[in-house]
Each structure stands twice: as C-alpha cells, then as structure tokens.
Motif scaffolding. Structure first.
Motif, PDB file in Angstrom:
ATOM      1  N   VAL B  32     -18.156  15.729   6.515  1.00 20.31           N
ATOM      2  CA  VAL B  32     -18.990  16.819   6.037  1.00 20.31           C
ATOM      3  C   VAL B  32     -19.596  17.527   7.236  1.00 20.31           C
ATOM      4  O   VAL B  32     -20.165  16.895   8.115  1.00 20.31           O
ATOM      5  CB  VAL B  32     -20.117  16.281   5.140  1.00 20.31           C
ATOM      6  CG1 VAL B  32     -20.948  17.424   4.599  1.00 20.31           C
ATOM      7  CG2 VAL B  32     -19.536  15.465   4.004  1.00 20.31           C
ATOM      8  N   ASN B  34     -21.070  21.738   8.592  1.00 21.22           N
ATOM      9  CA  ASN B  34     -21.788  22.909   8.113  1.00 21.22           C
ATOM     10  C   ASN B  34     -21.030  24.176   8.442  1.00 21.22           C
ATOM     11  O   ASN B  34     -20.345  24.253   9.440  1.00 21.22           O
ATOM     12  CB  ASN B  34     -23.165  22.988   8.783  1.00 21.22           C
ATOM     13  CG  ASN B  34     -24.207  22.274   7.973  1.00 21.22           C
ATOM     14  OD1 ASN B  34     -24.251  22.406   6.762  1.00 21.22           O
ATOM     15  ND2 ASN B  34     -25.016  21.500   8.649  1.00 21.22           N
ATOM     16  N   ASP B  41     -22.790  22.633   2.664  1.00 26.59           N
ATOM     17  CA  ASP B  41     -21.947  21.542   3.131  1.00 26.59           C
ATOM     18  C   ASP B  41     -20.496  21.994   3.190  1.00 26.59           C
ATOM     19  O   ASP B  41     -19.991  22.615   2.262  1.00 26.59           O
ATOM     20  CB  ASP B  41     -22.017  20.342   2.171  1.00 26.59           C
ATOM     21  CG  ASP B  41     -23.242  19.504   2.450  1.00 26.59           C
ATOM     22  OD1 ASP B  41     -23.884  19.733   3.498  1.00 26.59           O
ATOM     23  OD2 ASP B  41     -23.555  18.638   1.624  1.00 26.59           O
ATOM     24  N   LYS B  43     -16.948  20.456   3.325  1.00 25.14           N
ATOM     25  CA  LYS B  43     -16.217  19.191   3.228  1.00 25.14           C
ATOM     26  C   LYS B  43     -14.763  19.399   3.603  1.00 25.14           C
ATOM     27  O   LYS B  43     -14.089  20.261   3.063  1.00 25.14           O
ATOM     28  CB  LYS B  43     -16.322  18.625   1.819  1.00 25.14           C
ATOM     29  CG  LYS B  43     -17.690  18.009   1.551  1.00 25.14           C
ATOM     30  CD  LYS B  43     -17.829  17.607   0.119  1.00 25.14           C
ATOM     31  CE  LYS B  43     -17.069  16.337  -0.180  1.00 25.14           C
ATOM     32  NZ  LYS B  43     -17.325  15.912  -1.577  1.00 25.14           N
TER      33      LYS B  43
END
Lengths: 85, 703
Positions: B32, B34, B41, B43
């Motif tokens: 995860v 940014n 988040d 991913k």
C-alpha cells in the motif's frame, strides 16, 4: 399535486416519469434511477427519511428531499408546466 | 524467452468483490502506498500471468461512474485518461457482479470507450443458479467486444481464465462501444472533434466535463475547452442524455444475453432488511453489536496485552542481566525495549476493532446502519455516512478521517472530520485500561464487568461530546452544502476470511510502522531526557545524596541508598525539570510532575502516556521487576501518604484523555484533508482547553 417517489408507501411501486431529465441529479441517473423505470419502495427509515428503494434492479437509499423531486407516473405535459413556473 | 511486465488496472463498482479478486490475483504480494499529493491508499500487487509475464495490478478505488464525485473516485479518471500517467495500464480489468450486472456495465461502457484493451470479470458466478440467473457468455463477448470471464473470487473459480485473458485480450484497441455523440448533439460534437482532434471523442468529452486541472494540455486546447464549457446547462443536459443512452444500449444487450428467473431470486435479503432496518429492532441490533464490540475489546484483548506487558518487562530484565552495565545497555533496556513493547501492546485491540469494522463493512450491514442513522445524524450536521468514520474512529482517527471522504456534502464532511477525534480511539485504551484497572474495583454486576462498564461509559462520553460539538459546529459553521445522498444497499454476504485477514494485516502494519515510529522515537528521546541532566545537580547525584544521608545520620542499606540516588537523579534530570515546571499548572487536576511528563509526551501520541510512565518508573527503580501496573499501584503521593493513583486523580486523568487532542498524526491528516492549518489548530486548542477545564472540575468535585 404530482406524485413523487417520496409519496410511495412501503411495498408500493411506480414508474418514473418519462420526460424532464434535468430534474434528476446525474449521480442518481448513473445509479440506474432514470425515467421510464419502475421504482419500488422497500423500506422507509425511522423518522420517515431516508428511503430505501429498488429501481432498475439497483437497491439504493436516497433522502426524502431528492425523492420528492423525482416524479412518478407518466404525464408528458408536466415537465413543461414545471419549466414555465 | 524474455521476461516482460505489463500493467493492469482493476476497476469496478463498490461491493462487487473487487478486493477479493485483487487478493486472489496477488495474494500477500501487495503493498500500500500513496498517490502523490493526496492520501488515497494506492494498492498494488504483483501477479505472474505466465512463466514469462508478470503483471503489476493496481487496485483503483471503487466507483459507480468514471465521472468522479469524491477524491477517491477521481483517481480512476486520472489514471485512465492520461497516457503519461505512471499507472496508465496496458489492460483494464473491470469487475462486475452477477446480480447487478446492469449497473456494473454502466461503468464498463465508460471504460471501454477509453480505447484501452479491457477484460470483464463477472464475479459471484457461483450464485447464479440460486438466483435464477443465466448468461450467454459468447454472445455477451460479441456484443461488448470484450473478453468476458465468469469468476467466483471468493472460491477462487475462474482466476486462471482471468490471467489468460489479461495476457492476450481477444479484442485489442477498439472502436468505442457506441457512438452516442451524434444522437446527443451532432453539431456540438463536431466542434469538439475539430477543437480537440488529438484526442478521441470520448476523451475530449471527459476533459471538457470532468477535468479541473488542464495544465498538462497545450495552451490552445485549454482555451478551446474553456470555450466548449461555456454553456453549463447544455453540458448537464448532454451528460444526462449520455447516461440514458448508455443504459438503453446496456438494456438492449442484456435483453439478449441475460435472463433472470425472479421466482428463484432469493428473499433472504428482503427478510434481513425487514429486521435490520426495522424502526425498533434495527436500533436494538445496532446497539447490541456496538456493545459486543466494546466488551470484546476490553475483555478479549486483556489477556494478550498483559502477556505482552509482562514479557517485555521480563525481556528488559533478562537483557540487563546478560549485558555489561553502560550507556548502550541502558538505552536498550530503558529506551528501546519498553518503547517497542509500548507499540506492540496495541496490536490485540487494533486487531479486534478492525476485525469488527471489516466484518460490518464486508457483510453489507454498514449500509443499513447508514440508512438507519442518516436522519438522526443530519440533525447534528452530519450524514448517515458519518457513522463509518465515527465507528472506525474507535480504532484510529487517521483512517476514520480518511473514510470521511465518502461523504459528498462539504459541510457534513468537515464536521465529521472535526468531531471524529472525540471518539475513543485505540490509543486511548491503554491509558483507560491501566487507570481503570487501578481505580475501579474488578467486580461483576449481573455478569457485566464493572471495569468493562466504565470503559463503555468513557466511549459514550466520547461519542456524546462528538455529537454535541457537531451540533454546535452545525450552528456556527457557514459552509454551503449541496450534495446528493445516494447509497447502495448491497446484498448480504458472508465475509471472506482471506479478505478480513489481509485487511487486518494491512491496518496493523500501517499502525506499527506509522504511529509506531513516533512512539519509538519519543521513547528514546524520553530515555535520553530522563538519564541526563544539568551537571551541577544531576552529575553530582551520588555525592549529594551521600552527604544528605550523613547529615541526617540515617542508616540505609546499599539497595535503599541506590534507590534514593536514582530518585534524586530522575528529579533533577531534564525530564524531571520539565515536569516540575508544569507541576503548578496541573496540580489542580490532581497530577504530580511524573504524570506531567507523561502528559507532555503524550501530546505527540496518547498511547505514549503508559510507555512514558513505564520509562520513568523503570529509570527510577531499576531493581523492580514487576510490570507497569504494579509499579503504578505502589506509587505513593508523598503529601498525603496515600496512593498516587487514587479515585479522584484517576477519574480526572480519564476525563482529560477523553477530551484532549493529543495526536500529532491526526492533526497532520486533518491538515491534509482540509487543506489548511486552521481546522487542526482549532481542534488542538479547543479540545485541549475543554479537557483541562473538565478534568479540573472532576478532580475538585471528587477530592
């Protein structure tokens, strides 16, 4: 008085009015809540708001203030009347 | 053969099992991060599609439409519209759910028009029979001009087929699914096509209607877009028309390919809805679930927490006994080991809370809570969707404040962000737990633990103050609020163990490495401040104490003498001086300088309170092998000769911790989410003054 989604009783069904696209927010249209589709009132929350409906196969909850601008039952002249107001 | 890499973007409506599919494809091989500039988040995971091809799979935020309503949703558009974007995919994998195919295909039709090779995975296919649904896959593929794969992410069915389709999509770059432009407004779109001829028509249309930041485009295109945007009413009308046309096309396709036998359609959802959203039972069930959550957090987490506490005390002593005395041993046994213990001790509670929140979200129950609570929350200027941040806030305010993004009304969102830190986050629990254990008797009334009930009361006070502040903010804040509240009521489903496990692992990791860093750093700083001091007093501690003993002519054993020296040292260390300085200000609240030190350090993060006291007491009394609780229990107030942590001081501390804003990470996230320092500063000063005032009243009334 025009009947709107907000006036439906639990279990009652109606058809969203054909014309007057601009009365329904785009977000609702995208969720499948659009003219010509059948609406069913599933549940009314305590304190009478929000409203849980099934429309066009989507199970969604909307607030009464939006429900009360979505007119149901077909009447093609209504849109023009609203506009001239 | 050469090894190659491709990028796959995973897109879909919320509640379609997108996360399950992501977990199936990547397993634990995910991370995860940014997106630059915002806190959404990001991913990503790796998946081996074949021996030679590895895919990087990007799990984009769930959305109902490419036209964004929230910050999270705008990520989808930004990633897919700009070929220069680092995440611009080679293939898009759209996830749909078998029972909501119509609405899911709406998003699909928008994605398809972006001219990126697309694969459609229809999830929950294992439920088709039970729901009376049948799909003509071959025909659907032809109609949609896309590879279509039936899957069940939960059972792991069809995953290999998805991989194969991603590897070699049968339909590569395609003509858009439907040429709506002419049916919408041929003249207007002719203008669009000439003005923005370097873009496909649909991309141009999205640039006109959806993109605020046009800086990546050449100047003349920017001017052209401004011009095409002029008539706002017309744009809105065209967007409405577009939506209707898309659905009309989807309906046509589904009429040929999709059949539902409504007789078979299960009524379980209707029955559950009748009970769970019932005007009386609905609330009773919700209250019972909350009660269950809080009782388990206090009761179940207790055992592992005590175990962690005593293990770290024992580890510290063991290391001390094995290593030579000195600076490094001291740093290790009094700074680092207690510091790490202070982080790990949260894990049981965080796991339990996130487990419950994840179960409520996964089962679809959370939407029913939103439905039940909307009208009530609106009286306080919030939305039903504020329930999610307020409940998540019981785990940690940081993800909770980020969850407030789903609230589309500006004012409702701001109020939710401002009041969420009042809810009892898990960082407060160690403070509550230790003080409750010290001042509330461990007894049971009608099967309820008295300590558990006290904890519940503290939660209630926190929640009530959130609600009251929201009410006041609603009256004084002048923010225009125009939003449409629409929430999907998803079908009920059993939560998948794999998803729950990964969610919890992720959140716990984020906590340990995020907040944990601050806690560990502060532990080490505290150790330094506690084991150093001005040379005039701290440096000569041995001599001064021995002199004192000689003057008074008392007989002390060697151990007692060492204790006296240690105590003198702490009092005259930098931290002791700091605590002493603020002592007059906190004395009316019932605190001494040691609690003062803990209060100061917990302005960085609440949970540091217990760790600080642990550090202070272990520095003060190195021979003591008992855990922190026993040490606090034994602490005596020299003025009264009674226990330091008596009922009035304990209650005053509890009240202080309910109200005070003591979390740097939360302040930072509020700043990022509101884009100004104004709101976090209001929170810091408002909440902390309130805490001081109420703790003062509590202590004065009780003592």
């Amino acid at each position: 008085m025009d009947k709107t989604v907000a006036d439906l009783q639990v279990g009652e069904k109606g058809i969203i009015e054909q014309v007057c696209l601009n009365d329904i927010p785009l977000k609702l249209l995208e969720m499948g809540c659009m003219p010509g589709k059948e609406v069913e009132m599933v549940q009314i929350a305590p304190f009478k708001d929000p409203l849980y409906i099934i429309v066009n196969g989507s199970h969604i909850a909307i607030r009464k203030e939006i429900a009360s601008i979505i007119k149901i039952e077909t009447n093609e002249n209504l849109c023009n009347i609203v506009k001239s107001k | 053969m050469q090894h190659s890499k491709i990028k796959v973007a995973l897109v879909g409506n919320p509640n379609t099992g997108k996360t399950s599919l992501f977990n199936q494809l990547t397993g634990l091989n995910q991370k995860v991060g940014n997106y630059p500039g915002i806190t959404v988040d990001k991913k990503q995971g790796k998946c081996n599609l074949s021996e030679n091809v590895t895919a990087t799979i990007i799990d984009l935020p769930g959305t109902y439409s490419i036209n964004p309503n929230t910050i999270d949703e705008s990520i989808v558009l930004e990633t897919l519209i700009n070929k220069e974007n680092i995440d611009y995919p080679d293939v898009v994998l759209v996830v749909a759910e078998v029972a909501n195919l119509k609405r899911n295909l709406f998003l699909f039709s928008q994605i398809k028009d972006l001219n990126i090779p697309t694969v459609l995975a229809i999830n929950m296919s294992d439920q088709m029979e039970r729901k009376g649904i049948s799909i003509d896959i071959n025909l659907l593929e032809k109609e949609l001009k896309t590879d279509v794969v039936l899957i069940s992410a939960r059972k792991g069915i069809g995953i290999e087929k998805v991989k194969k389709a991603l590897l070699q999509p049968k339909y590569k770059a395609e003509v858009p699914l439907a040429a709506y432009a002419n049916r919408m407004d041929a003249d207007y779109f002719a203008k669009v096509a000439t003005a923005l001829k370097n873009h496909s028509l649909y991309k141009a249309w999205l640039l006109i209607t959806q993109c605020n930041d046009l800086s990546i485009l050449p100047k003349q295109e920017q001017i052209a877009i401004e011009k095409l945007r002029e008539d706002e009413n017309k744009l809105a009308q065209l967007q409405h028309k577009e939506t209707v046309l898309r659905y009309a096309k989807i309906n046509d396709i589904l009429k040929k390919t999709y059949k539902v036998d409504y007789q078979k359609a299960t009524t379980l959802r209707a029955r559950l809805d009748k009970i769970l959203t019932h005007r009386i039972f609905g609330y009773i069930i919700f209250a019972a679930i909350l009660m269950l959550i809080f009782q388990s957090v206090f009761d179940f987490a207790q055992i592992p927490m005590e175990y962690i506490d005593t293990s770290f005390a024992a580890l510290s002593n063991w290391v001390k006994s094995k290593m030579a005395e000195g600076m490094f041993t001291s740093l290790l046994t009094e700074g680092i080991i207690p510091g790490i213990g202070g982080i790990l001790i949260f894990i049981p509670q965080i796991v339990i809370l996130f487990l419950f929140v994840a179960i409520l979200e996964e089962t679809g129950y959370m939407s029913r809570v939103v439905f039940l609570m909307d009208k009530i929350m609106r009286r306080f200027g919030m939305s039903g969707k504020s329930v999610v941040p307020l409940i998540s806030g019981t785990a940690c305010a940081i993800p909770a404040i980020m969850a407030a993004r789903n609230i589309s009304g500006l004012k409702e969102r701001l109020i939710t962000i401002l009041v969420t830190p009042f809810t009892t986050c898990s960082a407060r629990i160690p403070v509550y737990a230790i003080i409750i254990a010290l001042v509330i008797p461990n007894e049971r009334y009608y099967g309820f633990s008295l300590q558990g009930l006290t904890l519940m009361l503290l939660y209630l006070i926190g929640f009530t103050s959130a609600i009251i502040s929201a009410y006041i903010l609603n009256k004084i804040l002048k923010v225009t609020n125009k939003s449409y509240f629409v929430i999907e009521m998803p079908n009920y489903k059993l939560p998948s163990i794999k998803n729950l496990g990964i969610t919890i692992l992720e959140k716990t990791k984020a906590f340990v490495f995020g907040a944990g860093k601050i806690i560990l750093a502060i532990s080490i700083i505290l150790w330094f401040l506690a084991s150093n001091g001005p040379s005039s007093s701290f440096g000569k501690a041995n001599a001064i104490v021995e002199k004192e003993i000689k003057i008074n002519g008392i007989n002390l054993s060697e151990v007692q003498k060492q204790q006296k020296i240690a105590s003198y040292k702490l009092k005259h260390s930098y931290i002791g001086i700091l605590g002493k300085t603020i002592e007059p200000a906190i004395k009316p609240l019932g605190y001494d300088w040691k609690i003062g030190v803990a209060l100061i350090s917990s302005f960085a993060a609440r949970e540091v309170f217990v760790g600080t006291l642990a550090t202070i007491y272990s520095v003060e009394n190195e021979e003591d092998t008992s855990g922190i609780k026993q040490r606090m229990q034994a602490e005596i107030n020299p003025e009264t000769g009674k226990k330091r942590f008596d009922f009035p001081t304990g209650m005053s501390l509890l009240v202080f911790y309910v109200f005070a804003m003591q979390c740097v990470s939360t302040l930072a996230i509020v700043k990022r989410e509101t884009n100004t320092w104004k709101w976090p500063l209001y929170q810091l000063f408002g909440m902390t003054s309130l805490a001081y005032l109420l703790a003062f009243i509590t202590y004065q009334v009780l003592s």
